[in-house]
Design an enzyme around this catalytic site. Structure first.
Site, mmCIF file in Angstrom:
data_model
loop_
_atom_site.group_PDB
_atom_site.id
_atom_site.type_symbol
_atom_site.label_atom_id
_atom_site.label_comp_id
_atom_site.label_asym_id
_atom_site.label_seq_id
_atom_site.Cartn_x
_atom_site.Cartn_y
_atom_site.Cartn_z
ATOM 1 N N GLY A 154 2.081 -1.580 7.048
ATOM 2 C CA GLY A 154 1.297 -0.565 7.762
ATOM 3 C C GLY A 154 1.849 0.837 7.552
ATOM 4 N N LYS A 206 -10.673 -5.700 2.568
ATOM 5 C CA LYS A 206 -11.715 -4.851 3.149
ATOM 6 C C LYS A 206 -11.576 -3.369 2.834
ATOM 7 C CE LYS A 206 -12.330 -7.602 7.322
ATOM 8 N NZ LYS A 206 -11.921 -7.513 8.731
ATOM 9 N N GLY A 219 1.847 -6.551 1.453
ATOM 10 C CA GLY A 219 2.497 -7.871 1.489
ATOM 11 C C GLY A 219 1.908 -8.845 0.482
ATOM 12 N N ARG A 243 13.591 -8.227 3.986
ATOM 13 C CA ARG A 243 13.802 -7.042 4.840
ATOM 14 C C ARG A 243 15.269 -6.856 5.207
ATOM 15 N NH1 ARG A 243 8.284 -7.154 8.448
ATOM 16 N NH2 ARG A 243 7.132 -5.920 6.945
HETATM 17 P P1 ADP Z 1 -2.010 -6.361 0.713
HETATM 18 O O1 ADP Z 1 -1.284 -7.236 1.709
HETATM 19 O O2 ADP Z 1 -1.406 -6.466 -0.656
HETATM 20 O O3 ADP Z 1 -2.165 -4.938 1.194
HETATM 21 P P2 ADP Z 1 -4.587 -7.100 1.743
HETATM 22 O O4 ADP Z 1 -3.947 -7.708 2.942
HETATM 23 O O5 ADP Z 1 -5.349 -5.844 1.918
HETATM 24 O O6 ADP Z 1 -3.507 -6.930 0.569
HETATM 25 O O7 ADP Z 1 -5.604 -8.119 1.102
HETATM 26 C C1 ADP Z 1 -5.231 -9.420 0.719
HETATM 27 C C2 ADP Z 1 -6.340 -10.385 1.027
HETATM 28 O O8 ADP Z 1 -7.545 -10.021 0.351
HETATM 29 C C3 ADP Z 1 -5.999 -11.769 0.554
HETATM 30 O O9 ADP Z 1 -5.986 -12.639 1.663
HETATM 31 C C4 ADP Z 1 -7.150 -12.112 -0.401
HETATM 32 O O10 ADP Z 1 -7.570 -13.463 -0.289
HETATM 33 C C5 ADP Z 1 -8.250 -11.183 0.054
HETATM 34 N N1 ADP Z 1 -9.241 -10.980 -0.996
HETATM 35 C C6 ADP Z 1 -9.061 -10.449 -2.219
HETATM 36 N N2 ADP Z 1 -10.211 -10.502 -2.941
HETATM 37 C C7 ADP Z 1 -11.141 -11.073 -2.150
HETATM 38 C C8 ADP Z 1 -12.526 -11.422 -2.336
HETATM 39 N N3 ADP Z 1 -13.148 -11.165 -3.489
HETATM 40 N N4 ADP Z 1 -13.155 -12.013 -1.302
HETATM 41 C C9 ADP Z 1 -12.499 -12.261 -0.147
HETATM 42 N N5 ADP Z 1 -11.212 -11.978 0.075
HETATM 43 C C10 ADP Z 1 -10.532 -11.384 -0.907
HETATM 44 MG MG MG Z 2 -1.983 -8.230 3.500
#
Ligand code: ADP
Ligand code: MG
Length: 392
Positions: free
Chosen positions: A372, A197, A349, A36
């Site tokens: 976010g 999610k 992230g 950052r």
């Molecule tokens: P980003 O930071 O790239 O936006 P998110 O924070 O939305 O991504 O999601 C990342 C999380 O999703 C990780 O901690 C990963 O372990 C979890 N994840 C991915 N696939 C699954 C799964 N099939 N079951 C449970 N958790 C999952």
């Molecule tokens: Mg994340």
């Protein structure tokens, strides 16, 4: 209409209050990732090289309106000073006589860093008197903190109402790139959305389903789509209350001719800590299984689709990529995104961390710096920190 940017104003001898996002991860007083800080360097260099007196300001962590010695910005000033090879004075305050005294002694090209903005309760409350005090230090305000643009705080919105306000170079590039993605992408345009999610990213899915040609779903959220299609997902992460949302997104995709891809095979294991998974068709997952990654057939299909796009947006890992046993889908997609000739944008992230682990970050056209803030932008919402800057 583009927003007013620092490229359109003479900075020589001006005192510039520049909001940056120095909210870096810390271990004790040590900065564990200075991405950052480095992302703000183009603007900091721009200001310095054009003879501005630059007063940087940022928040760090969540001190909730009170002084917290563990969240002072002095270590960040030291890190920045090393990166730009110039002294950076760290103040122990944000406003008041002490701040004014330091600022009054600044010369053209000098850089100071105010103390953590969130030590003052007026910051998060967007208190007009705190905003006026901050503004009184400077002639011009520049916002380069994309990661904080979704917050209406004194340093992101309040100050822009008092001083002539401009976007910094990082903000300008984020707004331009993400804006083009939503409003004028080169087709074919595909989005790969993963992560834990559906509920975190519903609004992004709903906004994108009207704009992309192909939407690929992975990660934990794919389970909710599989469940909505009547598949058994065993013990997997599942948001039953989002099944209807998933159905609605699939319906909208169908109506508008958008190709929506969900996994046809998956990697399952007894638990998230397992060191080995087995590949199953989505039709044979049983009650004891936990789905932890997309399967190789799905990964291949997603990679092949990615190779044929002119624009690609990727947000969210396709599996539990922190565990090497379930990182295959994410790695396959990361390589495909890195390799394609299409224009590539990554946000989130965990997705960026997965890319960096594979040393592929340099192959991406735009890595968004705002977690976010990127999501809210992709949801199609107006970010207050951007809205506060006048049009050109
Ligand atoms: P980003 O930071 O790239 O936006 P998110 O924070 O939305 O991504 O999601 C990342 C999380 O999703 C990780 O901690 C990963 O372990 C979890 N994840 C991915 N696939 C699954 C799964 N099939 N079951 C449970 N958790 C999952
Ligand atoms: Mg994340």
């Amino acid at each position: 209409m583009p927003k007013r940017s620092i490229t359109s104003v003479d900075m020589q001898g001006k005192r510039v209050l520049c909001r940056v996002d120095f909210n870096v991860p810390l271990k004790g007083l040590e900065i564990t990732d200075d991405t950052r800080i480095r992302a703000a360097l183009p603007t900091i260099d721009w200001l310095r090289d054009r003879g501005a007196q630059t007063i940087l300001c940022s928040h760090l962590g969540r001190p909730k309106g009170k002084i917290d010695d563990d969240l002072r910005l002095a270590p960040i000033a030291r890190q920045l000073s090393g990166l730009i090879d110039q002294p950076v004075t760290a103040l122990q305050t944000t406003i008041g006589e002490d701040a004014k005294d330091v600022v009054d002694k600044m010369k053209d090209g000098d850089i100071v860093l105010l103390e953590n903005l969130r030590f003052n309760p007026g910051e998060e409350a967007n208190d007009p008197s705190f905003a006026r005090e901050l503004a009184s230090l400077a002639d011009i305000y520049v916002n380069d903190a994309f990661g904080a643009a979704h917050r209406a705080h004194a340093s992101t919105v309040g100050v822009a109402e008092v001083l002539p306000a401009y976007l910094g170079l990082l903000m300008q590039s984020e707004v331009k790139t993400l804006g083009k993605l939503l409003h004028d992408p080169e087709h074919p345009f595909a989005a790969i959305i993963g992560g834990a999610k559906v509920s975190d990213k519903i609004a992004v899915l709903q906004n994108l389903v009207a704009k992309v040609d192909t939407l690929m779903i992975g990660g934990g959220m794919a389970n909710t789509f599989l469940h909505a299609n009547g598949k058994n997902v065993g013990h997997s992460l599942l948001e039953r209350d989002q099944a209807e949302t998933a159905c609605e997104i699939m319906k909208r995709a169908k109506e508008s001719g958008v190709e929506l891809l969900i996994p046809t095979d998956v990697t399952v294991a007894p638990t998230i800590q397992s060191t080995k998974g087995i590949v199953k068709s989505v039709d044979t997952v049983d009650a004891e299984d936990t789905i932890l990654d997309i399967g190789p057939e799905t990964a291949r299909r997603y990679a092949d689709t990615i190779a044929n796009q002119n624009t690609i947006l990727w947000n969210g890992p396709l599996g539990v990529a922190e565990n090497p046993a379930f990182a295959h889908g994410t790695e396959r997609v990361a390589h495909a995104v890195a390799k394609t000739d299409g224009f590539t944008v990554i946000g989130g992230g965990d997705s960026v961390a997965a890319l960096e682990k594979l040393d592929l970050a340099d192959c991406i056209d735009h890595i968004s710096t705002g977690g976010g803030a990127s999501l809210e932008f992709l949801e199609g919402r107006t970010l207050p920190g951007i809205a506060a800057i006048p049009d050109e």
